[in-house]
Design an enzyme around this catalytic site. Structure first.
Site, PDB file in Angstrom:
ATOM      1  N   SER A  91       0.810  -1.231   0.000  1.00  0.00           N
ATOM      2  CA  SER A  91       0.000   0.000   0.000  1.00  0.00           C
ATOM      3  C   SER A  91       0.838   1.273   0.000  1.00  0.00           C
ATOM      4  CB  SER A  91      -0.941   0.060   1.215  1.00  0.00           C
ATOM      5  OG  SER A  91      -1.754  -1.065   1.240  1.00  0.00           O
ATOM      6  N   CYS A 151     -25.791   0.645 -13.040  1.00  0.00           N
ATOM      7  CA  CYS A 151     -25.920  -0.814 -13.062  1.00  0.00           C
ATOM      8  C   CYS A 151     -27.007  -1.264 -12.083  1.00  0.00           C
ATOM      9  CB  CYS A 151     -24.575  -1.467 -12.800  1.00  0.00           C
ATOM     10  SG  CYS A 151     -24.475  -3.101 -13.554  1.00  0.00           S
ATOM     11  N   ARG A 179     -25.027  -9.475 -14.763  1.00  0.00           N
ATOM     12  CA  ARG A 179     -25.665 -10.706 -15.233  1.00  0.00           C
ATOM     13  C   ARG A 179     -27.099 -10.456 -15.667  1.00  0.00           C
ATOM     14  NH1 ARG A 179     -22.870 -12.821 -10.981  1.00  0.00           N
ATOM     15  NH2 ARG A 179     -21.285 -14.282 -11.676  1.00  0.00           N
ATOM     16  N   HIS A 226     -21.277   0.988 -16.903  1.00  0.00           N
ATOM     17  CA  HIS A 226     -20.473   1.649 -15.861  1.00  0.00           C
ATOM     18  C   HIS A 226     -19.692   2.804 -16.475  1.00  0.00           C
ATOM     19  CE1 HIS A 226     -20.883  -1.213 -12.493  1.00  0.00           C
ATOM     20  NE2 HIS A 226     -21.123  -2.085 -13.457  1.00  0.00           N
ATOM     21  N   GLU A 272     -18.132   5.069 -15.118  1.00  0.00           N
ATOM     22  CA  GLU A 272     -16.920   5.416 -14.348  1.00  0.00           C
ATOM     23  C   GLU A 272     -15.663   4.730 -14.883  1.00  0.00           C
ATOM     24  OE1 GLU A 272     -19.406   3.519 -13.335  1.00  0.00           O
ATOM     25  OE2 GLU A 272     -18.794   1.956 -11.909  1.00  0.00           O
TER      26      GLU A 272
HETATM   27  N1  GLN Z   1     -26.142  -7.472  -9.609  1.00  0.00           N
HETATM   28  C1  GLN Z   1     -26.551  -6.870 -10.839  1.00  0.00           C
HETATM   29  C2  GLN Z   1     -26.332  -7.802 -12.023  1.00  0.00           C
HETATM   30  O1  GLN Z   1     -25.594  -8.747 -11.949  1.00  0.00           O
HETATM   31  C3  GLN Z   1     -25.863  -5.551 -11.044  1.00  0.00           C
HETATM   32  C4  GLN Z   1     -24.384  -5.671 -11.205  1.00  0.00           C
HETATM   33  C5  GLN Z   1     -23.645  -4.376 -11.013  1.00  0.00           C
HETATM   34  O2  GLN Z   1     -24.183  -3.437 -10.431  1.00  0.00           O
HETATM   35  N2  GLN Z   1     -22.408  -4.302 -11.455  1.00  0.00           N
HETATM   36  O3  GLN Z   1     -26.896  -7.598 -13.060  1.00  0.00           O
END
Ligand code: GLN
Length: 539
Positions: free
Chosen positions: A14, A379, A471, A514, A516
């Site tokens: 770290s 997500c 998923r 995502h 980010e």
């Molecule tokens: N758990 C949700 C899925 O698998 C969202 C995954 C996430 O937020 N990265 O679709």
């Protein structure tokens, strides 16, 4: 012909080896060099996909869908470059490929050993990552002296003598502790760590010394002498106000001079003007907003590394400090949204897996929707906006994602059994698929809808590209019902619902991707930038 810079760590973990490697890379890139980055993880996991974010921090996803160590995220954020699968490998991958080759008869009866076979595989992988670059910076995870690190140390030692390698430079990142009672800085742990490296056959050419206190000139000289490096090759790394100042601090200490000399890079002067302006805006911003960040891995903020960094990037471009008000979704479940979010200019619900804290997140979404507070759901934070809308606006009792309730009468978010992956092949995913291999991962295109918040955020782009790691999918069966009631789909990817917005709301966006993962200091994510802008306007 690629030249290699190896970054090893000493004394303890770290110390910011990743930021050090990324900072050196940034300076070289801004000097016009083609720089590649490679992180080697000595753990046995094949990748970080199945590792708990609480133990290991965020799982970063590359364009080509690799689940990697979060340091790859640092490299991308600093070098403003998308790195691929080949930028990260683990002991698990090295052994898997050697064993696979052995099973296929690829070694013609030889006895397979760490030296030369495992080490050879490591060297090959490093060279592959270095291909087509002027310089490859290789960060070796762990600390000198770790058992797991030895084959990698041996590999980088051997590369010094490799006929195909035209230059190697070894940087050792260590800690200089300050003993308060004695009022003294201590060089002994660093000396021991360098001795250990030399025992393995590696002599570092540069010491980067992490320290709470500035190192006096005489101390630096002594350290250089005892570690057998030139006196211009001891670089101090004090705790920085922002990680993005680290390249500037290195530059002020002329870090590139010994590197350029040794690797024969010629005259190099990085152009860091634009970078420096952004750093100044991070350090002393004009405006401030407070984002209510609702999540469940709050014990280890590194679990949301890319997201917190992306807020900093957008803040720098808007001359704004984005203060994060961390809200634990389980606490929110108990105490209610008003109590925890009323001081915030906007609400952000991040991604996540598993049941814990779900109802709290739904409450946060309801609060943002009803009070017309700017909202960004990422997500899982997008999937739950559908659940919230279904339950509270469409009156669909028991609506849920089948991730959390397999028997729900209204599966707003469900599991499709097949989808096309990035190469156009059909991927099958079922409840029974093994963990780790069934997610929709990496970059996919998303078509944006006219006059949407989404399209406006991306400056009118009709198609955008963002990365995924999930998923479950929004269930199109409910699309018409949702749209009739004011929640519209504004982004689609190969027929899958990617983003939703609420028409009767100043700024409400749920994204399945995502954003980010693609945000960098110099090029912030358009969705996050628009979200921070909306938070500023909401003040
Ligand atoms: N758990 C949700 C899925 O698998 C969202 C995954 C996430 O937020 N990265 O679709």
């Amino acid at each position: 012909m690629t030249k290699y810079i190896f970054v090893t760590g000493g004394v303890l973990s770290s110390l910011g080896k990743g930021i050090t490697a990324a900072s050196v890379g940034t300076l070289l890139k801004h000097s016009g060099k083609k720089v590649g980055m490679l992180k080697i993880d000595p753990y046995i996991n094949v990748d970080s996909g199945t590792m708990s974010p609480l133990e290991h921090g965020e799982v970063f996803v590359t364009t080509d869908g690799a689940e990697t160590d979060l340091d790859i995220g640092n490299y991308e954020r600093f070098l403003d470059t998308s790195f691929l699968k080949s930028s990260n490998f683990t002991t698990g991958q090295v052994y898997s490929s050697v064993i696979e080759r052995e099973r296929a008869g690829g070694y013609l009866g030889q006895t397979i050993q760490v030296v030369p076979h495992i080490v050879g595989e490591i060297v090959n992988r490093i060279k592959l990552a270095g291909k087509d670059h002027d310089i490859l910076i290789v960060e070796l995870g762990g600390t000198v002296g770790d058992i797991e690190g030895l084959p990698f140390m041996e590999a980088i030692r051997q590369m010094k003598h490799d006929d195909d390698v035209v230059g190697t430079f070894f940087i050792h990142v260590t800690l200089i502790p300050y003993i308060k009672a004695a009022g003294e800085l201590k060089s002994k742990p660093t000396q021991h760590s360098v001795q250990e490296l030399r025992r393995i056959g590696i002599t570092p050419q540069m010491i980067i010394a992490r320290s709470e206190n500035a190192l006096p000139k005489t101390f630096k000289k002594k350290l250089a002498m005892s570690c057998d490096v030139n006196s211009d090759s001891v670089i101090e790394a004090l705790d920085a106000k922002t990680i993005y100042d680290v390249p500037m601090s290195f530059l002020r200490q002329n870090i590139l001079d010994p590197i350029a000399k040794d690797l024969k890079l010629g005259e190099i002067t990085p152009d860091m003007e634009e970078w420096d302006i952004l750093v100044k805006k991070i350090v002393s911003p004009k405006n401030k907003v407070i984002v209510g960040f609702v999540g469940k891995y709050l014990e280890l903020k590194e679990a949301y590394k890319s997201l917190t960094e992306s807020l900093i990037h957008s803040g720098a471009h808007l001359d704004t400090q984005v203060e994060i008000n961390w809200v634990d979704s389980e606490e929110l479940e108990e105490r209610g949204a008003e109590a925890l979010l009323s001081d915030c200019d906007s609400v952000l619900v991040a991604g996540g897996f598993g049941n814990r804290g779900i109802e709290g997140k739904i409450k946060a979404i309801e609060y943002a929707r009803i009070n017309k507070v700017p909202y960004l759901g990422i997500c899982l934070g997008m999937q739950l906006t559908l659940v919230e809308y279904a339950r509270n606006v469409l009156d669909l009792e028991g609506a849920n994602s089948i991730e959390f309730d397999k028997e729900t009468p209204h599966p707003m978010v469900y599991l499709i059994d097949n989808f096309l992956d990035q190469s156009g092949d059909t991927q099958i995913r079922t409840h029974k698929s093994p963990m780790g291999g069934t997610m929709r991962l990496g970059e996919y295109p998303c078509d944006t809808k006219k006059d949407s918040i989404l399209r406006e955020a991306y400056n009118g782009a009709k198609t955008i590209h963002e990365r995924h790691r999930h998923r479950y999918e929004a269930n199109p069966t409910y699309r018409k019902q949702l749209e009739d009631a004011g929640m519209v789909v504004t982004g689609e990817s190969h027929g899958l619902i990617e983003t939703v917005e609420i028409t009767d709301h100043p700024w409400f966006l749920g994204v399945q991707f995502h954003p980010e993962f693609t945000s960098r200091l110099q090029t912030p994510s358009p969705s996050i930038l628009a979200f921070v802008k909306a938070s500023l306007n909401a003040e």
